[in-house]
Design a protein around this motif. Structure first.
Motif, PDB file in Angstrom:
ATOM      1  N   PHE A 128      -1.053  12.560  -8.952  1.00 44.38           N
ATOM      2  CA  PHE A 128      -1.267  13.851  -8.298  1.00 44.38           C
ATOM      3  C   PHE A 128      -0.126  14.841  -8.545  1.00 44.38           C
ATOM      4  N   LYS A 129       0.898  14.411  -9.325  1.00 40.05           N
ATOM      5  CA  LYS A 129       2.020  15.274  -9.740  1.00 40.05           C
ATOM      6  C   LYS A 129       2.737  15.931  -8.556  1.00 40.05           C
ATOM      7  N   CYS A 130       3.007  15.163  -7.490  1.00 35.92           N
ATOM      8  CA  CYS A 130       3.716  15.684  -6.318  1.00 35.92           C
ATOM      9  C   CYS A 130       5.188  15.276  -6.329  1.00 35.92           C
ATOM     10  N   SER A 131       5.770  15.084  -7.486  1.00 37.15           N
ATOM     11  CA  SER A 131       7.180  14.710  -7.551  1.00 37.15           C
ATOM     12  C   SER A 131       7.885  15.572  -8.590  1.00 37.15           C
ATOM     13  N   ARG A 132       9.198  15.395  -8.643  1.00 39.86           N
ATOM     14  CA  ARG A 132      10.003  16.156  -9.595  1.00 39.86           C
ATOM     15  C   ARG A 132      10.103  15.458 -10.944  1.00 39.86           C
ATOM     16  N   ASN A 133       9.436  14.313 -11.097  1.00 36.22           N
ATOM     17  CA  ASN A 133       9.405  13.535 -12.330  1.00 36.22           C
ATOM     18  C   ASN A 133      10.794  13.100 -12.799  1.00 36.22           C
ATOM     19  N   LYS A 134      11.661  12.782 -11.849  1.00 32.94           N
ATOM     20  CA  LYS A 134      12.968  12.233 -12.186  1.00 32.94           C
ATOM     21  C   LYS A 134      12.866  10.716 -12.138  1.00 32.94           C
ATOM     22  N   PRO A 135      13.574  10.019 -13.017  1.00 35.00           N
ATOM     23  CA  PRO A 135      13.510   8.554 -12.997  1.00 35.00           C
ATOM     24  C   PRO A 135      14.165   7.982 -11.745  1.00 35.00           C
ATOM     25  N   THR A 136      13.715   6.812 -11.356  1.00 37.12           N
ATOM     26  CA  THR A 136      14.286   6.117 -10.198  1.00 37.12           C
ATOM     27  C   THR A 136      15.707   5.690 -10.538  1.00 37.12           C
ATOM     28  N   PRO A 137      16.657   5.896  -9.620  1.00 31.37           N
ATOM     29  CA  PRO A 137      18.025   5.438  -9.900  1.00 31.37           C
ATOM     30  C   PRO A 137      18.061   3.927 -10.138  1.00 31.37           C
ATOM     31  N   ARG A 138      18.937   3.509 -11.022  1.00 34.89           N
ATOM     32  CA  ARG A 138      18.985   2.112 -11.415  1.00 34.89           C
ATOM     33  C   ARG A 138      19.313   1.177 -10.253  1.00 34.89           C
ATOM     34  N   TRP A 139      20.123   1.634  -9.295  1.00 38.13           N
ATOM     35  CA  TRP A 139      20.506   0.780  -8.177  1.00 38.13           C
ATOM     36  C   TRP A 139      19.357   0.553  -7.202  1.00 38.13           C
ATOM     37  N   MET A 140      18.311   1.373  -7.277  1.00 38.70           N
ATOM     38  CA  MET A 140      17.173   1.207  -6.374  1.00 38.70           C
ATOM     39  C   MET A 140      16.105   0.273  -6.900  1.00 38.70           C
ATOM     40  N   SER A 141      16.166  -0.099  -8.133  1.00 37.78           N
ATOM     41  CA  SER A 141      15.138  -0.980  -8.691  1.00 37.78           C
ATOM     42  C   SER A 141      15.782  -2.216  -9.305  1.00 37.78           C
ATOM     43  N   SER A 142      15.102  -3.305  -9.158  1.00 43.50           N
ATOM     44  CA  SER A 142      15.574  -4.564  -9.732  1.00 43.50           C
ATOM     45  C   SER A 142      14.377  -5.449  -9.985  1.00 43.50           C
ATOM     46  N   GLY A 150       0.811  -1.218   0.000  1.00 42.21           N
ATOM     47  CA  GLY A 150       0.000   0.000   0.000  1.00 42.21           C
ATOM     48  C   GLY A 150       0.841   1.262   0.000  1.00 42.21           C
ATOM     49  N   ARG A 151       1.991   1.228   0.684  1.00 41.53           N
ATOM     50  CA  ARG A 151       2.855   2.418   0.712  1.00 41.53           C
ATOM     51  C   ARG A 151       3.427   2.709  -0.668  1.00 41.53           C
ATOM     52  N   GLY A 152       3.871   1.665  -1.365  1.00 43.53           N
ATOM     53  CA  GLY A 152       4.409   1.862  -2.710  1.00 43.53           C
ATOM     54  C   GLY A 152       3.353   2.402  -3.662  1.00 43.53           C
ATOM     55  N   GLN A 153       2.145   1.880  -3.540  1.00 41.20           N
ATOM     56  CA  GLN A 153       1.051   2.376  -4.375  1.00 41.20           C
ATOM     57  C   GLN A 153       0.722   3.824  -4.036  1.00 41.20           C
ATOM     58  N   LEU A 154       0.761   4.162  -2.745  1.00 37.85           N
ATOM     59  CA  LEU A 154       0.488   5.540  -2.334  1.00 37.85           C
ATOM     60  C   LEU A 154       1.524   6.487  -2.916  1.00 37.85           C
ATOM     61  N   PHE A 155       2.802   6.106  -2.844  1.00 39.26           N
ATOM     62  CA  PHE A 155       3.848   6.958  -3.404  1.00 39.26           C
ATOM     63  C   PHE A 155       3.722   7.065  -4.925  1.00 39.26           C
ATOM     64  N   SER A 156       3.331   5.989  -5.586  1.00 45.52           N
ATOM     65  CA  SER A 156       3.111   6.041  -7.036  1.00 45.52           C
ATOM     66  C   SER A 156       1.944   6.956  -7.368  1.00 45.52           C
ATOM     67  N   LYS A 157       0.911   6.882  -6.566  1.00 46.05           N
ATOM     68  CA  LYS A 157      -0.272   7.721  -6.783  1.00 46.05           C
ATOM     69  C   LYS A 157       0.081   9.192  -6.569  1.00 46.05           C
ATOM     70  N   LEU A 158       0.803   9.489  -5.495  1.00 40.79           N
ATOM     71  CA  LEU A 158       1.196  10.875  -5.216  1.00 40.79           C
ATOM     72  C   LEU A 158       2.136  11.417  -6.289  1.00 40.79           C
ATOM     73  N   GLY A 159       3.102  10.606  -6.701  1.00 35.52           N
ATOM     74  CA  GLY A 159       4.079  11.068  -7.686  1.00 35.52           C
ATOM     75  C   GLY A 159       3.559  11.084  -9.107  1.00 35.52           C
ATOM     76  N   GLY A 160       2.707  10.127  -9.446  1.00 41.51           N
ATOM     77  CA  GLY A 160       2.236  10.019 -10.825  1.00 41.51           C
ATOM     78  C   GLY A 160       0.945  10.764 -11.090  1.00 41.51           C
TER      79      GLY A 160
END
Length: 84
Positions: free
Chosen positions: A69-83, A57-67
């Motif tokens: 609701f446009k509450c982010s800087r729209n920078k891509p996630t660093p490659r080392w943080m995703s796998s 639920g937290r990941g979905q909330l952050f995706s909802k806020l960033g995507g």
């Protein structure tokens, strides 16, 4: 083609509810701790991130806020943080 919404696509609402209720009743804060430790245990012992990718639920909330609701800087996630 639009993706069909599943029941777990709305778990971000649960994250807001238990976070808000934890200010008024300490038991919900303990549920939040369980909600943090459960996926960690599943990832360690299960060897995959199904919970994180689909049921968190937290990941979905952050995706909802960033995507949506446009509450982010729209920078891509660093490659080392995703796998995978």
């Amino acid at each position: 083609m639009k993706k069909k919404k599943l029941w777990y696509d709305y778990l971000w609402i649960w994250a807001i509810i238990y976070f808000a209720l934890s200010f008024f009743y300490i038991l919900f804060a303990w549920f939040g701790m369980l909600d943090f430790l459960l996926p960690l245990g599943i990832a360690i012992f299960g060897g995959n991130k199904f919970f994180c990718n689909h049921l968190c639920g937290r990941g979905q909330l952050f995706s909802k806020l960033g995507g949506d609701f446009k509450c982010s800087r729209n920078k891509p996630t660093p490659r080392w943080m995703s796998s995978k």
